[in-house]
Design a protein around this motif. Sequence first.
Motif, PDB file in Angstrom:
ATOM      1  N   ALA A 192       0.132   7.563   7.488  1.00 18.90           N
ATOM      2  CA  ALA A 192      -0.592   7.825   6.241  1.00 18.90           C
ATOM      3  C   ALA A 192      -0.373   9.250   5.729  1.00 18.90           C
ATOM      4  O   ALA A 192      -0.475   9.504   4.528  1.00 18.90           O
ATOM      5  CB  ALA A 192      -2.077   7.566   6.456  1.00 18.90           C
ATOM      6  N   LEU A 247       3.053   2.696   2.210  1.00 15.23           N
ATOM      7  CA  LEU A 247       2.876   3.518   3.401  1.00 15.23           C
ATOM      8  C   LEU A 247       4.197   3.658   4.154  1.00 15.23           C
ATOM      9  O   LEU A 247       4.921   2.681   4.351  1.00 15.23           O
ATOM     10  CB  LEU A 247       1.843   2.884   4.332  1.00 15.23           C
ATOM     11  N   ARG A 252       0.813  -1.222   0.000  1.00 18.42           N
ATOM     12  CA  ARG A 252       0.000   0.000   0.000  1.00 18.42           C
ATOM     13  C   ARG A 252       0.843   1.267   0.000  1.00 18.42           C
ATOM     14  O   ARG A 252       0.325   2.378   0.062  1.00 18.42           O
ATOM     15  CB  ARG A 252      -0.930  -0.004   1.212  1.00 18.42           C
TER      16      ARG A 252
END
Length: 361
Positions: A232, A173, A171
């Motif tokens: 994030a 991150l 993802r």
Amino acid sequence: MPANKNAMTRYKILDELLSSRYHNYSLDDLTEEVSNRLAEMYPNTNGVVRRTIEKDIYYLEYEGPFMVEIERYTVQSYNKEKQKHYTKQCLRYAKPSFSIFKKEMTDDEECLLREALTLLGQFDGLPNFDALEGLRLGLENTKRRTPIISFTKNPLENSNLLGELFTMISRKLVIELHYHTFNAPQKVLSINLHPYFLKEYNRRWYIFGAAEEDGKLLSFSLDRIDGLKPLASHKYFEYKGDVNDIFEDIIGVTLYEDSPIYQIYFWVSDSSKDYVATKPLHESQRKISGSKNLEFRNTYAWLNGGQIFRIDCKYNYELIRELCSFGKDLLVLSPTEIQNKVKCRIDDMIHNYRKLQIDIQ
């Protein structure tokens, strides 16, 4: 739309619902769900009635080409409007992995899938692991077999960590990593890391990434990671190039970026040369013959038999450990820098063993 005109669409929806192991559908639930989905696909339809779904299930089970095995079972449910518990009669496929739109697996395919799921089962915490669990459950009803393949596993105290890191990388991150060293296990350190790659070496898993502060490539053993937190709001910077290139010039996982690539020649005895030939110390390993072999044989005339090999590697801890691991059956011939590193390691061992003898006396 007449009921017989969307029969195949209804079968497709029912097939999905009856395969589910995460919902308990009664006949009324199935009717409602099929009606809702048909309404989404065909806004002008009036939906279906319970009797239509009853006939569809009977057709799937007894009359059509599918002849599926449907399990009927009960669960305790709760009616929110009436505010009371009741027993709900539910339906589902007896075999979780079954689908009328899926070709049945051969015995060989089933065996391969079972072994693959067994291996993947080591990695708790992977995203979509529920789907893998569903496949595993689907195979449980088949004849159980003894495992036919195994990999050495070093169980982590936090078995979800590998899967969590996999998710962070996929993802893209940035993570706040909390870790400790073996030298100071009580002191928890932290770093913001852009994670790129997971690698297993010598029964340990490592995470590789760039420090957010200066972009330096670092590695952390998972058994020394105390926790992680996704950041994030931090911008993730991808690795420029192929991350696998990091490991082309090293043995193991320790990277000294300022180390040159050494052409390392070493002799291996007759009793060990086949082991080294069939399990190379590094991907660059090759046998030496011709004039280079004669040059070493003339320089070290006392070497009897054996085989001379060459690898092209950067210096690190794992390189010296591998070269020392064969004891007297492996001798580094060149270059002097690596030869001296090995000699120092052996001298330290001899010194410690001599201290043991003194203590015994």
